[in-house]
Scaffold this motif. Structure first.
Motif, PDB file in Angstrom:
ATOM      1  N   LEU A  12     -27.019 -62.349  73.151  1.00 32.01           N
ATOM      2  CA  LEU A  12     -26.047 -63.444  73.093  1.00 32.01           C
ATOM      3  C   LEU A  12     -26.053 -64.145  71.728  1.00 32.01           C
ATOM      4  CD1 LEU A  12     -24.015 -64.259  75.229  1.00 32.01           C
ATOM      5  CD2 LEU A  12     -25.529 -66.137  75.911  1.00 32.01           C
ATOM      6  N   ARG A  52     -29.899 -73.640  67.869  1.00 25.51           N
ATOM      7  CA  ARG A  52     -28.541 -74.083  68.151  1.00 25.51           C
ATOM      8  C   ARG A  52     -27.936 -73.169  69.188  1.00 25.51           C
ATOM      9  NH1 ARG A  52     -24.486 -73.235  65.136  1.00 25.51           N
ATOM     10  NH2 ARG A  52     -23.293 -75.120  65.407  1.00 25.51           N
ATOM     11  N   PHE A  53     -26.850 -73.683  69.790  1.00 27.97           N
ATOM     12  CA  PHE A  53     -26.012 -72.829  70.623  1.00 27.97           C
ATOM     13  C   PHE A  53     -24.563 -73.189  70.325  1.00 27.97           C
ATOM     14  CE2 PHE A  53     -23.293 -72.611  74.351  1.00 27.97           C
ATOM     15  CZ  PHE A  53     -23.235 -71.234  74.459  1.00 27.97           C
ATOM     16  N   GLY A  54     -23.798 -72.227  69.844  1.00 26.66           N
ATOM     17  CA  GLY A  54     -22.399 -72.518  69.546  1.00 26.66           C
ATOM     18  C   GLY A  54     -21.905 -71.669  68.405  1.00 26.66           C
ATOM     19  N   PRO A  55     -20.823 -72.116  67.741  1.00 32.03           N
ATOM     20  CA  PRO A  55     -20.277 -71.329  66.635  1.00 32.03           C
ATOM     21  C   PRO A  55     -21.150 -71.428  65.393  1.00 32.03           C
ATOM     22  CG  PRO A  55     -18.980 -73.326  66.954  1.00 32.03           C
ATOM     23  CD  PRO A  55     -20.016 -73.314  68.029  1.00 32.03           C
ATOM     24  N   PHE A  57     -20.834 -71.193  61.522  1.00 34.78           N
ATOM     25  CA  PHE A  57     -19.769 -71.226  60.519  1.00 34.78           C
ATOM     26  C   PHE A  57     -20.215 -70.611  59.201  1.00 34.78           C
ATOM     27  CE2 PHE A  57     -18.841 -74.771  63.375  1.00 34.78           C
ATOM     28  CZ  PHE A  57     -17.531 -74.482  63.708  1.00 34.78           C
TER      29      PHE A  57
ATOM     30  N   ILE B  12     -12.409 -79.386  64.623  1.00 33.48           N
ATOM     31  CA  ILE B  12     -13.195 -78.492  65.493  1.00 33.48           C
ATOM     32  C   ILE B  12     -14.564 -78.225  64.860  1.00 33.48           C
ATOM     33  CG2 ILE B  12     -13.351 -76.138  66.427  1.00 33.48           C
ATOM     34  CD1 ILE B  12     -10.246 -76.218  66.691  1.00 33.48           C
ATOM     35  N   VAL B  13     -14.564 -77.967  63.538  1.00 33.45           N
ATOM     36  CA  VAL B  13     -15.830 -77.713  62.853  1.00 33.45           C
ATOM     37  C   VAL B  13     -16.761 -78.919  62.990  1.00 33.45           C
ATOM     38  CG1 VAL B  13     -16.915 -77.325  60.600  1.00 33.45           C
ATOM     39  CG2 VAL B  13     -14.840 -76.062  61.215  1.00 33.45           C
ATOM     40  N   THR B  16     -18.253 -79.303  66.479  1.00 34.15           N
ATOM     41  CA  THR B  16     -19.136 -78.262  67.028  1.00 34.15           C
ATOM     42  C   THR B  16     -20.257 -77.850  66.078  1.00 34.15           C
ATOM     43  OG1 THR B  16     -17.640 -76.512  66.262  1.00 34.15           O
ATOM     44  CG2 THR B  16     -17.337 -77.290  68.506  1.00 34.15           C
ATOM     45  N   GLN B  17     -20.423 -78.595  64.970  1.00 30.52           N
ATOM     46  CA  GLN B  17     -21.541 -78.281  64.068  1.00 30.52           C
ATOM     47  C   GLN B  17     -22.868 -78.355  64.798  1.00 30.52           C
ATOM     48  OE1 GLN B  17     -21.845 -79.768  59.898  1.00 30.52           O
ATOM     49  NE2 GLN B  17     -19.908 -80.726  60.397  1.00 30.52           N
ATOM     50  N   GLY B  18     -22.969 -79.291  65.746  1.00 33.62           N
ATOM     51  CA  GLY B  18     -24.207 -79.423  66.511  1.00 33.62           C
ATOM     52  C   GLY B  18     -24.264 -78.472  67.697  1.00 33.62           C
ATOM     53  N   GLY B  19     -23.171 -77.783  67.981  1.00 29.32           N
ATOM     54  CA  GLY B  19     -23.169 -76.828  69.082  1.00 29.32           C
ATOM     55  C   GLY B  19     -22.012 -77.070  70.036  1.00 29.32           C
ATOM     56  N   LEU B  20     -21.906 -76.182  71.018  1.00 28.72           N
ATOM     57  CA  LEU B  20     -20.874 -76.304  72.056  1.00 28.72           C
ATOM     58  C   LEU B  20     -21.421 -77.157  73.200  1.00 28.72           C
ATOM     59  CD1 LEU B  20     -19.442 -72.700  72.639  1.00 28.72           C
ATOM     60  CD2 LEU B  20     -18.204 -74.674  71.710  1.00 28.72           C
ATOM     61  N   PRO B  21     -20.514 -77.863  73.910  1.00 24.67           N
ATOM     62  CA  PRO B  21     -20.981 -78.576  75.108  1.00 24.67           C
ATOM     63  C   PRO B  21     -21.562 -77.579  76.109  1.00 24.67           C
ATOM     64  CG  PRO B  21     -18.703 -79.169  74.569  1.00 24.67           C
ATOM     65  CD  PRO B  21     -19.076 -78.009  73.693  1.00 24.67           C
ATOM     66  N   ARG B  22     -22.671 -77.946  76.736  1.00 23.93           N
ATOM     67  CA  ARG B  22     -23.299 -77.025  77.688  1.00 23.93           C
ATOM     68  C   ARG B  22     -22.920 -77.461  79.106  1.00 23.93           C
ATOM     69  NH1 ARG B  22     -26.846 -77.937  73.630  1.00 23.93           N
ATOM     70  NH2 ARG B  22     -28.323 -79.095  74.882  1.00 23.93           N
ATOM     71  N   PRO B  26     -16.912 -75.354  78.682  1.00 25.89           N
ATOM     72  CA  PRO B  26     -17.179 -76.051  77.410  1.00 25.89           C
ATOM     73  C   PRO B  26     -15.929 -76.214  76.539  1.00 25.89           C
ATOM     74  CG  PRO B  26     -18.052 -73.809  77.365  1.00 25.89           C
ATOM     75  CD  PRO B  26     -17.626 -74.078  78.775  1.00 25.89           C
ATOM     76  N   ILE B  57     -20.199 -66.648  67.720  1.00 22.16           N
ATOM     77  CA  ILE B  57     -20.480 -67.743  68.650  1.00 22.16           C
ATOM     78  C   ILE B  57     -21.577 -67.264  69.586  1.00 22.16           C
ATOM     79  CG2 ILE B  57     -19.551 -69.325  70.393  1.00 22.16           C
ATOM     80  CD1 ILE B  57     -16.748 -68.813  69.272  1.00 22.16           C
ATOM     81  N   GLY B  58     -22.649 -68.023  69.676  1.00 22.84           N
ATOM     82  CA  GLY B  58     -23.741 -67.616  70.557  1.00 22.84           C
ATOM     83  C   GLY B  58     -24.993 -68.428  70.309  1.00 22.84           C
ATOM     84  N   VAL B  59     -26.130 -67.839  70.671  1.00 25.03           N
ATOM     85  CA  VAL B  59     -27.410 -68.531  70.498  1.00 25.03           C
ATOM     86  C   VAL B  59     -27.949 -68.249  69.094  1.00 25.03           C
ATOM     87  CG1 VAL B  59     -27.942 -68.398  72.959  1.00 25.03           C
ATOM     88  CG2 VAL B  59     -28.820 -66.629  71.429  1.00 25.03           C
ATOM     89  N   VAL B  60     -28.580 -69.239  68.492  1.00 24.48           N
ATOM     90  CA  VAL B  60     -29.179 -69.085  67.167  1.00 24.48           C
ATOM     91  C   VAL B  60     -30.683 -69.275  67.317  1.00 24.48           C
ATOM     92  CG1 VAL B  60     -29.233 -69.925  64.784  1.00 24.48           C
ATOM     93  CG2 VAL B  60     -27.090 -70.022  66.085  1.00 24.48           C
TER      94      VAL B  60
END
Lengths: 147, 160
Positions: A12, A52-55, A57, B12-13, B16-22, B26, B57-60
């Protein structure tokens, strides 16, 4: 970390679905359910396994100018120079490296002209020559760490 | 791209810099805070993925938490005629995160190819460097590796 955590981390890192219920869709792909996947991601963020989780960039493609710079800092001056370099808000990261070129930092500015201005300021303040290494080509960046 | 779309993308950037709503939906949640429809938000993400402003888009994962504690910036002096073809091959290696061509600074700095190598130990980094060396073959003139010894600053790039 158990097998499901590993599957989440390995599969993921990209491809999170663009749809109304993406956790449910991703969970189906990974062989679990929406609530479990959401709870696992929450836990992996909580214990620091994920940052992190999300986009993710691409800062350069969003606009702005970026470059990599290096300094050869005499050992006795290292802390002073680090403080002078770090004081610039345009310095995004700065690393000490075991090499004759022992300080490496990334500059990020809104306008390309600001790069030269910040480099000139750092040279004036530190008395050292800044070696600039702008990227000329990028060869496929896609780190997929295996858990 | 219209100014309105540029402005929406920038918002949008930032959002969502801190992430997507969980939460289970979302994109709908995010769209509501931005005052747009979910469909419009999904379309903007698709557009930003298509032109690579969004890499993915995913987990880091955290390198260190996964045990990738040895990171070496490897630098290579590669024949100019071959550096692009070989750089693409180096960049495609699973253990290489960032791979760039950058200018040489003679006589101080002869290297034109930079590849960041991630591994679980310095021995493993050295083994990976051997793989890159073999790949570069006769096009390689000189190389070095710079291990980071301290993070002096890490604030990240400020996006829009």
């Amino acid at each position: 970390m158990d097998e499901l955590d590993r599957v989440i981390i390995n599969r993921l890192q990209g491809g999170f679905p663009l749809c109304t219920r993406p956790f449910a869709a991703a969970a189906a792909e990974l062989g679990t359910d929406e609530a479990t996947l959401m709870a696992r991601i929450e836990a992996l963020l909580g214990d620091g396994t994920l940052t992190r989780f999300g986009p993710l960039f691409d800062a350069e493609r969003l606009g702005g100018a970026f470059t990599l710079c290096a300094l050869r800092v005499p050992e006795a001056d290292f802390e002073r120079v680090a403080a002078q370099v770090n004081a610039h808000p345009e310095v995004a990261h700065n690393y000490e490296r075991a090499h004759e070129f022992n300080m490496w930092f990334v500059l990020g500015t809104r306008a390309p002209a600001d790069i030269a201005r910040v480099i000139a300021a750092i040279e004036a303040e530190t008395g050292l020559a800044v070696f600039e290494f702008p990227r000329e080509a990028e060869y496929f960046i896609e780190l997929r760490l295996a858990a | 791209m219209s100014a309105a779309l540029q402005d929406l993308d920038a918002r949008i950037v930032r959002a969502t810099q801190g992430g997507l709503p969980r939460v289970p939906e979302p994109y709908a949640a995010l769209a509501a805070t931005l005052g747009v429809s979910e469909a419009q938000l999904l379309e903007r993400f698709a557009a930003m993925l298509a032109d690579r402003r969004v890499r993915r888009i995913g987990v880091v994962p955290n390198h260190y938490a996964l045990g990738y504690t040895a990171n070496g910036m490897s630098v290579w002096d590669v024949n100019d005629a071959q550096v692009d073809a070989l750089g693409r091959q180096v960049g495609a290696l699973a253990f290489v995160s960032h791979c760039y061509r950058r200018p040489r600074r003679p006589p101080d700095w002869p290297y034109n190819l930079f590849a960041m190598v991630h591994a679980r130990s310095r021995d493993e980094v050295e083994a990976r460097l051997g793989e890159i060396r073999a790949l570069l073959g006769a096009a390689l003139r000189a190389h070095d590796v710079l291990y980071s010894t301290r993070i002096l600053k890490k604030t990240g790039l400020r996006l829009s």
